[in-house]
Design an enzyme around this catalytic site. Structure first.
Site: not given
Ligand code: SF4
Length: 358
Positions: A37, A199, A202
């Site tokens: 860490e 995303c 995600c």
């Molecule tokens: Fe994209 Fe997930 Fe980050 Fe939101 S949390 S910006 S959906 S990668």
């Protein structure tokens, strides 16, 4: 969506995609987690791995590290940068040996009292090494949470940091704490990256507010730039009845070093009275439109004042590094850009400026 769903989805994603083969995960011990860490602060995983492995070979335990000379610790740290981390690491190892008999405490609050261990690092050790429900908030996690909750503002500001900490604690599960901490760090490091987050892959995209806004890059907010200070001064365009202009050469050091410029006057002073006192009777005084010239560390607001004198002045230098020059001559010497622009306005075709009531 509830926090349970956030962490459930994240843990499910971690089971399939999380990083499980990092050297400090085999085996997981408080000592190894702590060293990793500290090394990972401001440093990428790929850079840290060979350092971590060499470090563990030489200092396999907190006792070995505490007993080593600081020079040797620094030597093994060479190249990782931020050497205060290495010094604190050594100090912390000695504190763990002296205060806790060589066993790291399991509670984040106690860990945070040790040298070089901040709140987030303490929570990382408590959750990863001891499976405690202590939420972390490192750079990766700040980014994930700021985007997911559309928490605007720079995380260096107390109120933004407090909102992020609250969110981090709210999402922290009571079980699988170690995996959850690793999962949220992995999400930030591999999907929710600083630029071009992935995303579409995600696990928390469904309720990510930054994704819904179509603007993940806006989070977290960046550090506000300090406004530059503004300096104000009159620049006196002193002209003889024949059209000669008074110019002064600036010192070699400082702004416009060695270039020719116009005399400056404090804005608290009266340009007409100043001209009369230093250059003789004044025929006319005009203020010109102010202009801003920006340097790297301040803005210079220039208030040009065109003063036509009633008496002639010779072309010879009246002061060292100062001269009365006709316009053509003045354009041939090294002039600072705004001064050149001001002198160009003295050309006969240029429209006159508004009269200044002095
Ligand atoms: Fe994209 Fe997930 Fe980050 Fe939101 S949390 S910006 S959906 S990668």
């Amino acid at each position: 969506m509830s926090s349970t769903r956030f962490n459930t989805r994240l843990l499910h994603w971690f089971d399939q995609h999380g990083r499980k083969d990092l050297p400090w995960q085999h085996p997981i011990t408080p000592y190894r987690v702590w060293v990793s860490e500290i090394m990972l602060q401001q440093t990428q995983v790929d850079t840290v791995i060979p350092y971590f492995e060499r470090f563990m070979k030489r200092f396999p335990s907190v006792d070995a590290l505490a007993g080593a000379p600081l020079d040797e610790v620094l030597h093994l740290w060479t190249g990782l940068g931020y050497y205060a981390r290495a010094r604190n690491l050594h100090k912390c190892a000695q504190a763990v040996v002296a205060q806790f008999g060589g066993e790291f405490p399991a509670e984040a609050d106690t860990l945070a009292q040790l040298p070089g261990i901040g709140r987030s690092t303490a929570a990382a050790i408590a959750s990863i090494a001891f499976n405690q429900p202590s939420a972390i908030l490192d750079g990766n996690v700040k980014r994930v949470l700021a985007r997911h909750g559309a928490i605007a503002g720079w995380p260096g500001r107390t109120e933004v940091a407090e909102r992020l900490w609250r969110q981090a604690e709210d999402y922290m599960p009571l079980e699988r704490c170690r995996d959850y901490t690793q999962a949220i760090m992995d999400l930030g490091a591999t999907l929710c990256t600083r630029s071009k987050p992935r995303c579409k892959d995600c696990p928390v995209q469904a309720d990510c507010q930054a994704f819904a806004e179509g603007n993940p890059a806006a989070y977290p907010g960046s550090k506000p730039k300090k406004p530059k200070p503004v300096r104000q001064a009159y620049l006196l365009i002193l002209q003889t009845p024949e059209g000669k202009v008074f110019l002064q050469q600036r010192p070699e050091s400082g702004i416009w070093g060695g270039l020719w410029s116009l005399p400056e006057l404090d804005v608290a002073k009266d340009p007409k009275a100043h001209a009369q006192q230093h250059y003789g009777p004044v025929d006319s005084v005009q203020s010109w439109t102010s202009l801003r010239h920006s340097f790297s560390h301040y803005h210079f607001d220039i208030h040009p004042v065109h003063i036509v004198l009633a008496q002639t002045h010779s072309g010879v230098r009246e002061q060292p590094q100062a001269a009365w020059l006709d316009l053509r001559e003045s354009m041939k010497i090294g002039l600072a850009a705004p001064i050149k622009a001001l002198l160009a306005r003295l050309q006969p075709a240029h429209p006159q400026q508004q009269m200044l009531a002095l």
